[in-house]
Design a protein around this motif. Structure first.
Motif, PDB file in Angstrom:
ATOM      1  N   ILE A 149      -2.824  34.510  31.239  1.00 16.62           N
ATOM      2  CA  ILE A 149      -1.773  35.171  30.443  1.00 16.62           C
ATOM      3  C   ILE A 149      -2.146  35.063  28.972  1.00 16.62           C
ATOM      4  O   ILE A 149      -2.275  33.966  28.434  1.00 16.62           O
ATOM      5  N   GLU A 150      -2.342  36.200  28.341  1.00 16.14           N
ATOM      6  CA  GLU A 150      -2.805  36.191  26.949  1.00 16.14           C
ATOM      7  C   GLU A 150      -1.622  36.253  25.987  1.00 16.14           C
ATOM      8  O   GLU A 150      -0.814  37.186  26.032  1.00 16.14           O
ATOM      9  N   GLN A 193       1.351  36.428  37.662  1.00 15.08           N
ATOM     10  CA  GLN A 193       0.612  37.434  36.901  1.00 15.08           C
ATOM     11  C   GLN A 193       1.556  38.151  35.936  1.00 15.08           C
ATOM     12  O   GLN A 193       2.739  38.304  36.229  1.00 15.08           O
ATOM     13  N   VAL A 194       1.019  38.556  34.810  1.00 20.16           N
ATOM     14  CA  VAL A 194       1.831  39.346  33.868  1.00 20.16           C
ATOM     15  C   VAL A 194       1.023  40.585  33.494  1.00 20.16           C
ATOM     16  O   VAL A 194      -0.130  40.478  33.080  1.00 20.16           O
ATOM     17  N   ASP A 195       1.624  41.759  33.668  1.00 20.55           N
ATOM     18  CA  ASP A 195       0.945  43.011  33.298  1.00 20.55           C
ATOM     19  C   ASP A 195       1.710  43.691  32.179  1.00 20.55           C
ATOM     20  O   ASP A 195       2.942  43.802  32.227  1.00 20.55           O
ATOM     21  N   LEU A 198       8.395  34.449  27.102  1.00 15.66           N
ATOM     22  CA  LEU A 198       8.134  33.198  26.364  1.00 15.66           C
ATOM     23  C   LEU A 198       7.494  32.209  27.328  1.00 15.66           C
ATOM     24  O   LEU A 198       8.067  31.888  28.374  1.00 15.66           O
ATOM     25  N   VAL A 199       6.305  31.747  26.982  1.00 16.22           N
ATOM     26  CA  VAL A 199       5.638  30.730  27.801  1.00 16.22           C
ATOM     27  C   VAL A 199       5.983  29.363  27.215  1.00 16.22           C
ATOM     28  O   VAL A 199       5.598  29.046  26.084  1.00 16.22           O
ATOM     29  N   ALA A 200       6.736  28.578  27.969  1.00 25.01           N
ATOM     30  CA  ALA A 200       7.188  27.259  27.483  1.00 25.01           C
ATOM     31  C   ALA A 200       6.932  26.241  28.582  1.00 25.01           C
ATOM     32  O   ALA A 200       7.853  25.664  29.166  1.00 25.01           O
TER      33      ALA A 200
END
Ligand code: FAD
Ligand code: NAI
Length: 488
Positions: free
Chosen positions: A172-173, A258-260, A290-292
């Protein structure tokens, strides 16, 4: 009482010398990182008469905490809590103030002003105590030499206080616009329509509250079967109920796979976490993610490998009880070493290490570092959780008291939550205190102090608490633990 004698007295606090040294002179101590660990260490060492250099990659001192952590997040939490209060509570209290709405740009500007004034406070302290502060990337050449943006600086000792950075999720960028860490989530220019948060830890819960209060749909995806890891499970259950009432949607036992990126947003694929044994995938849609999922220690570019400075499996620098790394003359404190990644823990370590470097005794009760989640209601804890006592087969008593029965909470129309006190069944000694409710973060200071002095529940219960105060709920829970509450 022993601790008072151990600490330096006013007489030990030496006046700084008249001139601030340049980088060509040798320093007694060089601190790498000006976060709460590093700047407190630098100031205290200077107070004790040492010639100190503190360096930071950031232009402003204050580290994560002041620039992109504690202070900006609390500014937004406070502002949005007042927003909800003005909208939902004021009419109940008989206050009419027309339509209440948020001005996001003004709220962000207020937060930025608070940050900039607070970091200036650290610069003021550096000037006051003649700590030399320089901006630049530091690496360590040897225990008596650092390299600051190519320039060698001689020093007798080195303190690594380089803190932590957000942990990323594989594949995940982060762009800090659509897919953000806490840093991006503190400065979104618009309220997201749907914010998905990965991780129901402190950051997810606090920043999820901010954006939900501002009107976003918020979904928090959490790997584990509960929120607020590390807190007492009763508190975590109560907090989940309260945040669900606010409108936050929790997806527990779930992982993001996954995130697209799409033209109009993001597709987030989730599936049951491995522990459930279940299978299947679901696609969720959102405009901001939000990546936490935790933070990692920052050690890259310091030159630790050449110095054989040992790290643990999670990358934290290993230290002994005097903050020595495996390389003599080099010390480490704060988020970069093991333990809770908290500003006050970093500060305690910075203070203790400075005392140690100046030849004074030092002392930290690592088992009594409080933890607070600044949601509404707030959650605060110190000492053991009930789960950890069970795991140790300890025999304990539990005293609880709801804020619903507390006069001040009722007068304030803020009655959600309770106090839970865990004591040793045999001696009544306090083992752990857990508070969910109004001003829990402030209320925890009393039991934390009591525990530092080895107090019992009876000690708290027999201390006169002013009426009507929220602190009476702590006294009543203490009464409940050793005898019975009065107002219940
Ligand atoms: P940091 O504050 O991370 O500071 C380290 C500094 O070192 C940085 O400024 C960095 O630029 C500098 N640095 C790194 N490498 C180098 C190098 N090679 N050369 C020069 N400089 C370098 N904690 C709480 O207790 N309460 C809270 O309410 C709270 N809220 C938070 C909210 C958020 C959104 C976040 C992200 C964190 C929060 N924290 C909170 C955690 C807290 O910010 C950290 O625990 C604390 O800042 C750690 O302090 P430190 O001094 O160890 O490191
Ligand atoms: P955290 O460690 O508190 O929580 C991370 C959460 O993410 C955990 O619940 C974990 O199970 C979950 N998780 C991890 N990987 C996952 C995955 N792939 N999918 C779904 N869930 C996953 O970390 P957080 O919230 O990022 O905070 C970092 C640090 O900052 C903490 O150590 C905290 O102490 C500090 N902090 C402290 C605050 C305070 O004291 N009030 C406020 C904000 C941060």
């Amino acid at each position: 009482m022993a601790r008072v004698q151990e600490k330096g007295t006013e007489a030990d606090v030496k006046k700084p010398s008249a001139t601030t040294p340049g980088l060509h002179e040798e320093f007694d101590v060089t601190v790498i990182g000006a976060g709460p660990g590093g700047y407190i260490c630098a100031v205290r060492a200077a107070q004790l008469g040492l010639k100190v250099l503190c360096v930071d990659k950031r232009k402003e001192a204050g580290g994560t905490c002041l620039n992109v952590g504690c202070i900006p997040s609390k500014a937004l939490l406070h502002a949005t809590e007042r927003l909800v209060e003005a909208r939902d509570l004021f009419p109940r209290m008989g206050i009419q103030c027309g339509e209440v709405k948020a001005d996001l740009a003004a709220m962000m500007a207020n937060k930025d002003r608070i940050v900039s004034e607070t970091v200036k406070g650290v610069a003021f302290l550096f000037k006051k105590y003649q700590v030399t502060f320089r901006t630049g990337h530091a690496s360590i050449k040897s225990p008596d030499c650092i390299v600051l943006d190519g320039e060698e600086v001689r020093t007798k000792r080195i303190v690594i206080a380089t803190g932590s950075a957000p942990a990323t999720l594989g594949g995940i960028e982060i762009d800090e616009k659509q897919i953000v860490t806490s840093t991006g989530a503190l400065k979104l220019p618009h309220v997201p329509r749907h914010l998905i948060i990965v991780g129901a830890g402190v950051i997810g819960l606090e920043l999820g509250s901010v954006w939900r209060r501002l009107g976003a749909d918020v979904t928090i995806v959490e790997f584990a079967d509960h929120i607020a890891p590390g807190f007492d499970r009763d508190m975590s259950k109560q907090l989940a109920r309260s945040l669900q009432k606010l409108g936050i949607n929790f997806r527990l036992n779930t992982k993001v796979t996954q995130v697209d990126k799409r033209a109009d947003g993001l597709t987030v694929r989730v599936s049951p976490s491995d522990a459930t044994g279940a299978e299947g995938e679901e696609a969720l849609s959102c405009d901001t993610l939000l990546v936490a999922t935790g933070r990692r220690p920052v050690t890259e570019g310091l030159g630790l490998e050449a110095l054989d400075i040992k790290r643990d499996q999670r990358g934290h620098i290993i230290i002994d009880e005097n903050f020595n790394t495996s390389c003599p003359g080099i010390y480490a404190i704060g988020d970069v070493v093991p333990g809770p990644m908290l500003a006050h823990k970093a500060e305690e370590e910075g203070y203790a290490l400075a005392n140690h470097l100046a030849g004074h005794p030092h002392h930290i009760r690592r088992d009594l570092i409080p933890g607070v989640i600044y949601t509404h209601p707030e959650v605060a804890m110190v000492g053991a959780t009930e789960e950890s006592l069970k795991a140790q087969n300890a025999t304990y008593r539990v005293g609880t008291y709801p804020f619903m029965a507390n006069g001040r909470a009722r007068a304030n129309c803020d009655t959600e939550g309770s106090v839970k006190i865990l004591t040793c069944e045999r001696t009544d000694t306090l083992l752990g205190i857990h508070i969910i409710g109004p001003s829990a973060g402030e209320l925890i200071a009393e039991p934390a102090l009591a525990m530092n002095f080895g107090a019992s529940a009876e000690d708290i219960a027999l201390s006169c608490h002013a009426h009507p105060t929220l602190s009476e709920a702590v006294k009543e829970a203490a009464l409940a633990a050793f005898d019975r509450p009065l107002n219940l």
